[in-house]
Motif scaffolding. Structure first.
Motif, short mmCIF file in Angstrom:
data_model
loop_
_atom_site.label_atom_id
_atom_site.label_comp_id
_atom_site.label_asym_id
_atom_site.label_seq_id
_atom_site.Cartn_x
_atom_site.Cartn_y
_atom_site.Cartn_z
N LYS A 1 4.57 8.10 -12.80
CA LYS A 1 4.92 7.66 -14.15
C LYS A 1 6.41 7.32 -14.26
O LYS A 1 6.78 6.32 -14.89
N THR A 2 7.25 8.14 -13.63
CA THR A 2 8.70 7.89 -13.70
C THR A 2 9.05 6.53 -13.12
O THR A 2 9.78 5.75 -13.74
N LEU A 3 8.51 6.22 -11.94
CA LEU A 3 8.82 4.94 -11.31
C LEU A 3 8.15 3.79 -12.07
O LEU A 3 8.77 2.74 -12.25
N SER A 4 6.93 3.98 -12.52
CA SER A 4 6.25 2.92 -13.25
C SER A 4 6.98 2.58 -14.54
O SER A 4 7.20 1.40 -14.86
N ASP A 5 7.34 3.59 -15.30
CA ASP A 5 8.04 3.35 -16.57
C ASP A 5 9.36 2.62 -16.32
O ASP A 5 9.71 1.67 -17.05
N ALA A 6 10.08 3.04 -15.29
CA ALA A 6 11.36 2.39 -14.99
C ALA A 6 11.14 0.95 -14.56
O ALA A 6 11.87 0.04 -14.98
N ALA A 7 10.14 0.72 -13.72
CA ALA A 7 9.86 -0.63 -13.24
C ALA A 7 9.49 -1.56 -14.39
O ALA A 7 9.98 -2.71 -14.46
N MET A 8 8.63 -1.12 -15.27
CA MET A 8 8.23 -1.96 -16.39
C MET A 8 9.40 -2.21 -17.32
O MET A 8 9.57 -3.33 -17.85
N ASP A 9 10.24 -1.22 -17.53
CA ASP A 9 11.44 -1.41 -18.37
C ASP A 9 12.39 -2.43 -17.76
O ASP A 9 13.11 -3.14 -18.48
N LEU A 10 12.40 -2.53 -16.42
CA LEU A 10 13.29 -3.47 -15.73
C LEU A 10 12.69 -4.87 -15.63
O LEU A 10 13.33 -5.77 -15.08
N GLY A 11 11.47 -5.05 -16.10
CA GLY A 11 10.89 -6.38 -16.13
C GLY A 11 9.79 -6.64 -15.13
O GLY A 11 9.38 -7.79 -14.96
N ALA A 12 9.28 -5.59 -14.46
CA ALA A 12 8.15 -5.79 -13.56
C ALA A 12 6.94 -6.25 -14.35
O ALA A 12 6.77 -5.93 -15.53
N ALA A 13 6.07 -7.01 -13.68
CA ALA A 13 4.85 -7.51 -14.33
C ALA A 13 3.72 -6.49 -14.28
O ALA A 13 2.80 -6.55 -15.10
N GLY A 14 3.78 -5.59 -13.32
CA GLY A 14 2.73 -4.59 -13.16
C GLY A 14 3.05 -3.69 -12.00
O GLY A 14 4.09 -3.84 -11.34
N VAL A 15 2.17 -2.73 -11.73
CA VAL A 15 2.39 -1.77 -10.66
C VAL A 15 1.13 -1.68 -9.80
O VAL A 15 0.05 -2.13 -10.19
N MET A 16 1.29 -1.10 -8.62
CA MET A 16 0.16 -0.97 -7.68
C MET A 16 0.01 0.48 -7.26
O MET A 16 1.02 1.16 -7.00
N VAL A 17 -1.25 0.94 -7.19
CA VAL A 17 -1.52 2.34 -6.87
C VAL A 17 -2.60 2.42 -5.79
O VAL A 17 -3.71 1.90 -5.97
N ALA A 18 -2.28 3.06 -4.68
CA ALA A 18 -3.24 3.36 -3.63
C ALA A 18 -3.74 4.78 -3.81
O ALA A 18 -3.01 5.65 -4.28
N PRO A 19 -4.98 5.06 -3.44
CA PRO A 19 -5.52 6.41 -3.59
C PRO A 19 -4.94 7.36 -2.54
O PRO A 19 -4.74 6.95 -1.39
N PRO A 20 -4.70 8.61 -2.89
CA PRO A 20 -4.24 9.58 -1.89
C PRO A 20 -5.37 9.94 -0.93
O PRO A 20 -6.55 9.90 -1.29
N GLY A 21 -5.01 10.31 0.27
CA GLY A 21 -5.99 10.60 1.30
C GLY A 21 -6.86 11.81 1.02
O GLY A 21 -7.86 12.03 1.71
N SER A 22 -6.52 12.59 0.00
CA SER A 22 -7.29 13.79 -0.31
C SER A 22 -8.61 13.49 -1.01
O SER A 22 -9.46 14.37 -1.14
N LEU A 23 -8.79 12.25 -1.47
CA LEU A 23 -10.01 11.91 -2.20
C LEU A 23 -11.16 11.70 -1.22
O LEU A 23 -11.07 10.87 -0.32
N LYS A 24 -12.25 12.42 -1.42
CA LYS A 24 -13.36 12.38 -0.47
C LYS A 24 -14.67 11.88 -1.07
O LYS A 24 -15.55 11.43 -0.33
N THR A 25 -14.83 11.96 -2.38
CA THR A 25 -16.09 11.58 -3.00
C THR A 25 -15.87 10.46 -4.02
O THR A 25 -14.75 10.24 -4.49
#
Length: 305
Positions: free
Chosen positions: A88-112
């Motif tokens: 959230k900290t990086l996303s909020d800062a990025a959007m405030d700086l003019g980014a068009a959007g953000v990208m999120v990959a799933p963490p390796g702990s997800l199994k189901t």
């Protein structure tokens, strides 16, 4: 603002470093200009191939600020993190700086499937109004996201506007997603990675373009332009001319080093430095890349490109 209509080439940008590991800001500027001049319709920064995990939190936001200030095309910022607070900290800062959007990959702990779905519900809640890209890259994340789960995320999370498709092999997944949207499911943008290895086939299956960092981004722009104009044969000719280098750059473990070496040889970045952990190329590998580059240039000339 990034939305479901995004198409073209969103080049995955490297992060240029000086020989001592510091960020090379002059090369950042030159790189942004280069990618756009070669046909990028957007840029993606702080991704896996941008060595995001090797940057400190204090470095990431200045990188976003520098690129967004320089760029004339939309910027997507990778905000994947072990915890939602850092995301959230990086996303909020990025959007405030003019980014068009953000990208999120799933963490390796997800199994189901349920864990994956819950994770992206929480992601959407955490990011608020920020549009996000779901990065599907099981070769690296070790998280396999079935088509039905992607469709459920899209149905449940209106701010999920794009899939970065890097499943391998994954052409059938693109077809399945497009079949579902043809039947009434919400249609989102699909941009594909894997270094451009399957770009033309991905377009034929219904992808909207590429989101990858092959060191010759003009190839992707030209292939997509030819395909969009209805000249599939020309698109194949262009792709074929670059295929040996695409193949060579796709080597697991060496791909980023090859990419940075090529960009340095092209004068885009001053140094091919990777931050540790990560080393350089052997003299033999560099010689092979150089030979491929010469042959590629000869082939392009023979095709009249």
């Amino acid at each position: 603002m990034l939305d479901e209509t995004a198409k073209g080439v969103f080049t995955i940008a490297v992060t240029p470093f000086l020989p001592d590991g510091g960020i090379d800001w002059d090369s950042v500027d030159r790189m942004v200009d280069f990618y756009i001049a070669q046909g990028a319709t957007g840029l993606t920064i702080l991704g896996m191939m941008g060595e995001a995990g090797k940057l400190t939190a204090e470095e990431s936001i200045p990188v976003v600020k520098r690129v967004t200030a320089r760029s004339t095309v939309p910027i997507v910022v990778g905000v994947s993190a072990p915890g939602f607070a850092a995301m959230k900290t990086l996303s909020d800062a990025a959007m405030d700086l003019g980014a068009a959007g953000v990208m999120v990959a799933p963490p390796g702990s997800l199994k189901t499937d349920d864990q994956i779905l819950t994770y992206y519900h929480n992601t959407a809640e955490t990011l608020g109004d920020a549009p996000f890209v779901l990065q599907d890259f099981p070769l690296v994340t070790n998280v396999v996201i079935p088509t039905k789960v992607i469709l459920q995320v899209v149905a449940d999370c209106p701010t999920c506007v794009m899939l970065k498709h890097e499943d391998w092999p994954g052409l059938e997944k693109i077809s399945a997603l497009r079949k579902a949207s043809d039947a009434g499911a919400r249609r989102i943008s699909i941009l594909c990675g894997n270094g451009g290895l399957y770009l033309l086939e991905e377009m034929l299956r219904g992808a909207d373009g590429a989101m990858t960092g092959f060191a010759y981004p003009e190839m992707m722009a030209q292939v997509i332009a030819a395909y969009t104009a209805g000249d599939t044969d020309h698109a194949r000719d262009i792709f074929d001319a670059y295929m040996p280098m695409v193949r060579y750059e796709a080597q697991p473990g060496l791909g980023l080093a090859i990419r940075k070496y090529t960009l340095a040889q092209r004068g885009v970045i001053a140094h091919d430095t990777l931050r540790k952990p990560g080393g350089g190329l052997s003299a033999a590998t560099k010689a092979e890349v150089d030979a491929l580059a010469v042959r590629q240039a000869d082939k392009l000339r023979s095709f009249g490109f």
